[in-house]
Scaffold this active site. Structure first.
Site, mmCIF file in Angstrom:
data_model
loop_
_atom_site.group_PDB
_atom_site.id
_atom_site.type_symbol
_atom_site.label_atom_id
_atom_site.label_comp_id
_atom_site.label_asym_id
_atom_site.label_seq_id
_atom_site.Cartn_x
_atom_site.Cartn_y
_atom_site.Cartn_z
ATOM 1 N N TYR A 150 0.804 -1.219 0.000
ATOM 2 C CA TYR A 150 0.000 0.000 0.000
ATOM 3 C C TYR A 150 0.842 1.277 0.000
ATOM 4 O O TYR A 150 0.291 2.357 -0.236
ATOM 5 C CB TYR A 150 -0.921 0.033 1.226
ATOM 6 C CG TYR A 150 -1.923 -1.092 1.257
ATOM 7 C CD1 TYR A 150 -2.810 -1.299 0.200
ATOM 8 C CD2 TYR A 150 -1.986 -1.950 2.343
ATOM 9 C CE1 TYR A 150 -3.724 -2.337 0.231
ATOM 10 C CE2 TYR A 150 -2.900 -2.987 2.389
ATOM 11 C CZ TYR A 150 -3.767 -3.177 1.329
ATOM 12 O OH TYR A 150 -4.674 -4.198 1.357
ATOM 13 N N ILE A 151 2.104 1.194 0.306
ATOM 14 C CA ILE A 151 2.925 2.399 0.427
ATOM 15 C C ILE A 151 3.978 2.421 -0.673
ATOM 16 O O ILE A 151 4.338 1.381 -1.237
ATOM 17 C CB ILE A 151 3.593 2.482 1.818
ATOM 18 C CG1 ILE A 151 4.396 1.214 2.111
ATOM 19 C CG2 ILE A 151 2.557 2.709 2.898
ATOM 20 C CD1 ILE A 151 5.102 1.224 3.454
#
Length: 765
Positions: A150-151
């Site tokens: 997600y990052i």
């Protein structure tokens, strides 16, 4: 058996003893599973002698060099170096998924994706080398980062400029031999000091505190200029630091860091910055733990931390903010102590250095790397100038026409070489066959459009650049200083110091105010004393109350045998039957003790005025030499040196040859001495009792505090009859008691204040 045979056997035995024993076969990994055959034909055996020792040393060396300890040159651990190398491979100016970076890094790091992910999160939270996007956690609250899928991340412009320089990088094969990875990066900035580092290896550990970006560059400039280096830590959480014992960051130093706490109201405190190594969660837990242990009193805590720290500490109405603040520093994580231990890998060995050593080493390394880059650039410029000059002569002098008559390739090369010979002297190096081959690769279209004026400008530009680079090489220190100043100008914005250093008004380092835990802890208990049975403690609530105390206090006990002892307070402890005095002991207490005692051996009466001084807990200290006939006649305690007891010594009335039966003595005449001194002689005669002298207002009761000090003059000699008459008027009735009787000001004891002066009268002697 004959004599000759016996002699032969003895010689054989002697030869066997003199013959050296064969060495025990050592373990060889290649023979594992095959066994080592014994000469006597027994079963195969595997010898493991020293095997574990060898393997342990190999493992320890691997952990130290390849996992836990950063390298001094680039300030990175191997996993961090591999992450940055992998990100450089993927660098295209856009963000990459962290999961993708982790997968690419596994080509170089053999220890799994979890270790790579954790190391990358820590690098990203430093906000120096990695530009992050998404939820990367919070160093203030301790919240963890989102999952790697997600990052996203990419290298910062600072990292691209300072970390990477492939032309001066030393490369090595990766763990599987399929790829190349840098041994160390040619870093032109001490990343180790900016980010800090912490690691635990086998047999050693490292802990390097972070420092301010701008101050590091200034320190490097000072190092290049041979000026004194001064660099103090700066923490991303802020706070206030006491660096008086920092010791240049070397092993053995210490830094105390406090949270920044503001007083909002009389009973409300606000924490706005926290110490390094703590989070708002751990800080609140430490406050609640101290409250549960009754060391501090807290009504409630509110955590409003978001982008900035904001912890509201609500106090009870009975506790003021001024009283609570020292207790928070003493019993919670609002103050922490950090011990730097700068262990780094240098010359392939772990070394313990100071921060100043690392700054100087990094400054010298930066200058050397810049020199190498300039030399490479100079060589490239000279090559460009060389070929541009060759090309100009080759086209302007129409040397290319000489190859029209040649039928072989060797003849073509020879013709060009012959045509260039008249111009060899203008070149800075010899003309090689490779140069000729490059000339022969020039296309006809370029020859036809050749512009001599533009060629001269190009050559002149190369010459100017060469002159500039040669000037930089001649003054490398100045060039390195200019480079560091440029870094400061480009990347120093927003990197101002966050941690305040404790300094005096003139800028000198000063330590924090000393906080004694026993003095700031909440006095929520009462010390009680059972004189008859000889017990004291804070659980004897039915007995005599002495004074308020806490569970951290010590208790000082004076026995009637003249033995003093300091003990840790407890709920119930034995202090001896009928003690002279039991009270809370404070090491910086200015109390002064007045005592009159009889020496059992000589029979003389002595007076002494003393302080307690340093003591060891649970050790007995005799105030005078122990003897069966020694006895204390008078004992008093005062709060300061200005207060002294004034006493009357009554001699035995049966003494016929002594005219003066009463001796007046003021302890102000004595100097304060140690507790072990013998004291001053009052009299060698037999003594009946010792009492307080009556005061001017007629009150002869002892007082804990005197409003004014009245130093009485030494009495003039008087006739015995007059003395007896005067003594009869002033002297109170003696107490008829064989045991010491304590006189107090009131019948009800005050638990908030201890008895400052106690008088003992003895009828028997």
């Amino acid at each position: 058996m004959s004599e000759d045979e016996s002699t032969t056997e003895e010689e054989n035995e002697q030869d066997a003893e003199d013959k050296p024993a064969e060495p025990t076969p050592r373990f060889d990994p290649e023979t594992l599973g095959q066994g080592l055959a014994e000469k006597n034909g027994d079963d195969d055996a595997i010898y493991v002698d020293d095997m574990y020792g060898d393997w342990f040393l190999d493992y320890a060396s691997y952990v130290i060099l390849e996992r836990a300890v950063p390298h001094a040159d680039d300030g990175l651990k191997p996993v961090q170096r591999r992450i940055l190398h992998s990100m450089k491979e993927l660098e295209d100016g856009r963000y990459n998924k962290v999961a993708n970076v982790i997968g690419n890094t596994m080509k170089y790091h053999p220890h799994g994706d979890a270790s790579i992910g954790d190391a990358m999160i820590q690098l990203g939270q430093k906000d120096l080398l990695i530009d992050t996007q998404g939820n990367w956690g919070n160093v203030l609250t301790g919240d963890s980062a989102a999952a790697p899928r997600y990052i996203e991340a990419r290298l910062t412009p600072f990292a691209l400029e300072v970390i990477f320089s492939p032309k001066v990088t030393t490369w090595a094969s990766s763990y599987d031999g399929r790829n190349k990875e840098p041994v160390t990066f040619p870093v032109k900035f001490p990343v180790l000091l900016a980010q800090g580092a912490e690691g635990i290896a086998v047999g050693l550990s490292t802990k390097i505190l972070p420092h301010n970006f701008i101050e590091i560059l200034d320190a490097m400039i000072d190092g290049l200029r041979k000026n004194p280096i001064s660099l103090l830590p700066d923490f991303p959480q802020g706070g206030i630091a006491d660096c008086t014992d920092y010791n240049g960051g070397a092993r053995g130093g210490r830094v105390r860091v406090r949270a920044r706490i503001e007083k909002v109201k009389k009973h409300l405190l606000k924490v706005t910055e926290i110490p390094f190594g703590t989070t708002t969660t751990s800080l609140i837990d430490s406050i609640l733990s101290a409250n549960d242990k009754n060391k501090i009193k807290i009504a409630k805590i509110e955590d409003n931390t978001a982008e900035f720290v904001e912890i509201m500490v609500h106090l009870p109405s009975t506790v003021s903010a001024e009283d609570a603040l020292p207790a928070l520093y003493a019993f919670t994580d609002c103050e922490v102590s950090l011990a730097p231990n700068a262990c780094v890998i240098q010359h392939n060995h772990p070394q313990f250095l100071s921060v100043n050593d690392l700054v100087k080493s990094s400054a010298d390394l930066t200058r050397e790397l810049l020199r190498q880059e300039l030399e490479i650039k100079l060589g490239e410029l000279q090559e460009k100038w060389h070929f541009a000059s060759l090309e100009k002569i080759f086209i302007e002098k129409r040397i290319y026409r000489d190859i029209e008559k040649e039928e072989t390739w060797e003849g073509v090369i020879s013709a060009v070489d012959k045509g260039l010979k008249p111009y060899v002297k203008i070149f800075k190096r010899a003309i090689t066959q490779d140069d000729i081959l490059r000339l022969l690769e020039i296309r006809i279209k370029r020859i036809s459009k050749f512009d001599s004026f533009r060629a001269d400008e190009l050559i002149k530009g190369f010459e100017d650049e060469i002159e500039e680079v040669e000037g930089h090489l001649a003054q490398m220190t100045r060039f390195a200083v200019r480079y560091l100043k440029e870094l400061k100008k480009k990347y120093g914005k927003g990197k101002e110091r966050k941690t305040e250093i404790s300094r005096s008004e003139d800028g000198e380092l000063v330590p924090f105010d000393k906080i004694v835990a026993s003095q700031v802890v909440v006095a929520n208990e009462t010390l009680y004393l059972n004189r008859k049975d000889g017990f004291a403690g804070y659980s004897l609530k039915k007995d005599e109350a002495i004074e308020k105390c806490s569970t951290l206090d010590d208790v000082i006990v004076f026995g009637k045998d003249g033995v003093m002892k300091v003990m840790k307070i407890a709920d119930k402890m034995f202090v001896g039957k009928s003690p002279l005095r039991v009270s809370v002991f404070r090491r910086d207490d200015p109390k002064i003790y007045n005592m009159v005692y009889r020496d059992g051996k000589s029979g003389r009466l002595y007076a002494k005025k003393f302080k307690i001084g340093g003591v060891t807990r649970d050790k007995e200290y005799p105030l005078f030499k122990t003897h069966s006939k020694s006895r204390i006649f008078f004992f008093a305690v005062h709060d300061s040196e200005k207060k002294n007891s004034n006493i009357l010594v009554h001699l035995d009335p049966e003494l016929k040859r002594v005219r003066e039966k009463i001796i007046e003595f003021d302890f102000a005449w004595l100097e304060i001495q140690g507790r072990g001194v013998k004291g001053s002689t009052l009299t060698a005669h037999k003594v009946d009792r010792v009492v307080n002298a009556p005061r001017e207002n007629g009150d002869d009761s002892p007082e804990g505090e005197e409003k004014e000090e009245v130093k009485p003059k030494k009495p003039e000699p008087a006739k015995p009859a007059e003395k007896k008459a005067e003594a009869a008027k002033k002297e109170p009735e003696p107490l008829a008691a064989k045991e010491p009787v304590e006189k107090v000001d009131s019948e009800e004891p005050n638990p908030k204040q201890g008895k400052d002066q106690v008088t003992f009268d003895f009828e028997g002697n």
